[in-house]
Design an enzyme around this catalytic site. Sequence first.
Site, PDB file in Angstrom:
ATOM      1  N   ASN A 158     -22.922 -32.773  36.047  1.00 29.07           N
ATOM      2  CA  ASN A 158     -23.005 -34.216  35.856  1.00 29.07           C
ATOM      3  C   ASN A 158     -24.468 -34.637  35.707  1.00 29.07           C
ATOM      4  O   ASN A 158     -25.372 -34.021  36.281  1.00 29.07           O
ATOM      5  CB  ASN A 158     -22.296 -34.981  36.981  1.00 29.07           C
TER       6      ASN A 158
ATOM      7  N   GLU B  63     -26.489 -38.207  35.876  1.00 29.86           N
ATOM      8  CA  GLU B  63     -26.459 -39.642  36.127  1.00 29.86           C
ATOM      9  C   GLU B  63     -27.595 -40.346  35.394  1.00 29.86           C
ATOM     10  O   GLU B  63     -28.570 -39.713  34.968  1.00 29.86           O
ATOM     11  CB  GLU B  63     -26.579 -39.915  37.636  1.00 29.86           C
TER      12      GLU B  63
ATOM     13  N   GLU C 127     -17.518 -32.081  33.405  1.00 26.21           N
ATOM     14  CA  GLU C 127     -16.519 -31.579  32.466  1.00 26.21           C
ATOM     15  C   GLU C 127     -16.883 -31.939  31.033  1.00 26.21           C
ATOM     16  O   GLU C 127     -16.758 -31.102  30.125  1.00 26.21           O
ATOM     17  CB  GLU C 127     -15.128 -32.133  32.809  1.00 26.21           C
TER      18      GLU C 127
ATOM     19  N   CYS D 281     -12.149 -36.594  36.693  1.00 25.14           N
ATOM     20  CA  CYS D 281     -11.797 -38.015  36.634  1.00 25.14           C
ATOM     21  C   CYS D 281     -10.803 -38.234  35.489  1.00 25.14           C
ATOM     22  O   CYS D 281     -10.563 -37.340  34.669  1.00 25.14           O
ATOM     23  CB  CYS D 281     -13.051 -38.866  36.438  1.00 25.14           C
TER      24      CYS D 281
ATOM     25  N   CYS E 145     -12.208 -37.567  31.977  1.00 29.99           N
ATOM     26  CA  CYS E 145     -12.408 -36.143  31.690  1.00 29.99           C
ATOM     27  C   CYS E 145     -11.089 -35.417  31.530  1.00 29.99           C
ATOM     28  O   CYS E 145     -10.996 -34.452  30.763  1.00 29.99           O
ATOM     29  CB  CYS E 145     -13.274 -35.495  32.760  1.00 29.99           C
TER      30      CYS E 145
END
Length: 138
Positions: free
Chosen positions: A48, A50, A61, A92, A95
Amino acid sequence: MSRNVEERRDALVAAARAVRERAHAPYSRFAVGAAVLDEQGRIHAGCNVENAAYPQGWCAEASALAVMVSSGGRRVLAVAVVGVADDPVTPCGGCRQKLREFAAGDCPVWVADLSTLRATFTLDELLPCSFGPEHLKP
């Protein structure tokens, strides 16, 4: 699930654990790593990333899928996601749909933390009654 895919589980989880260490998560401090196995047997990993403007970040993902596509992969045969929380960290909703673009419903999604495989799902279990590319074919 083919035996060959199952045999790659540990390598896929290891790749997700390793890439999780590279996550850019200065705001949430919630690092996630993901890895996908493509139709050529290659593993593609992503973390990830951010952004100070929160909606502009991206998930592990999605990062792994981007690496796969940029490397010429077109099918996801298996997925591993690594995150640390009380409950297993699954993809999530967004994803799950992104994975559905490249994976069949029976695609295994292995969810782990830093030391243990926490859960196993299929994409159909995570995204029932999904909409996919085959819906758009004439």
